[in-house]
Write an enzyme that holds these catalytic residues in place. Sequence first.
Site, mmCIF file in Angstrom:
data_model
loop_
_atom_site.group_PDB
_atom_site.id
_atom_site.type_symbol
_atom_site.label_atom_id
_atom_site.label_comp_id
_atom_site.label_asym_id
_atom_site.label_seq_id
_atom_site.Cartn_x
_atom_site.Cartn_y
_atom_site.Cartn_z
ATOM 1 C CB VAL A 5 -0.868 0.493 1.397
ATOM 2 C CG1 VAL A 5 -2.014 1.251 1.428
ATOM 3 C CG2 VAL A 5 -1.420 -1.589 1.167
ATOM 4 C CB CYS A 6 1.087 4.808 -2.147
ATOM 5 S SG CYS A 6 2.034 5.848 -2.509
ATOM 6 C CB ILE A 7 4.363 5.300 2.909
ATOM 7 C CG1 ILE A 7 3.820 5.891 4.657
ATOM 8 C CG2 ILE A 7 4.900 5.064 2.678
ATOM 9 C CD1 ILE A 7 4.761 4.760 5.177
ATOM 10 C CB ALA A 28 -2.158 4.879 3.197
#
Lengths: 130, 119
Positions: A76-78, A81
């Site tokens: 998940v792209c930090i 997110a």
Amino acid sequence: MKFAIALFAPPHAPSSRRALRFAEAVLAGGHEINRLFFYQDGVHNASGSIVTPQDELDLPAQWRAFVERHKLDAVVCIAAALRRGVLDAQEAQRYGRTAIAVTPPWELSGLGQLHEAAQQADRLVCFGGV
Amino acid sequence: MAKAMLIVSRHSPWSGLGAREALDIALAGGAFELPIGMLFLDDGVFQLLPGQQPAAVEQKDLAANLQALPLFGVDDLYVCRQSLRLRGLDGQPLALPATPLEGPELADLFDRYDLVITL
């Protein structure tokens, strides 16, 4: 064939369901998924905070079951997110937030993971980009 | 050899996160020294207009990040001429040296890249 799959749309968007069914078909066809990468509103698909009415398709739960069953690399792209409040325990602690939405096997990481997966796969297939 | 990625950016700068998040993919790829191209299409062409005033809508300036593209080695910038024309912007000065393309030139552009992401 090795597939990298990127998802940009939230769980209630039709493209999220299509991405999951495509990913299932990839594995059912004997191919490989080197990484799932959730970006933009796609990060909500990794959220454990979503409550879906009982008689409706629960995509976040299905994604989690799929990732766990096949032991997939699921990123998940930090940055995406954090903006959307989809934090794991480490980020929640770092920013003093109470809500933890992401737990393993999902992993928060950077956009470099998307590039690495795209470079190493035979195909990058994107869902939900508009 | 590294695969070349074309990022197609279709959102205007102040309509949400689309423009910024497309740009971030390009900058990340540039940071890893990957061959990255960027095409500004549809409302994405609005990103290239100089002299924007993001403070008026309480936003951070996207132009500074766009100007970082060459610093990150992302020099292959393209803009859809038809998208410019439809918005009355053809012939206007642009904030970045993007090559205008249209029709079959766009098809040729897509052919030259191994990977395409549209956001």
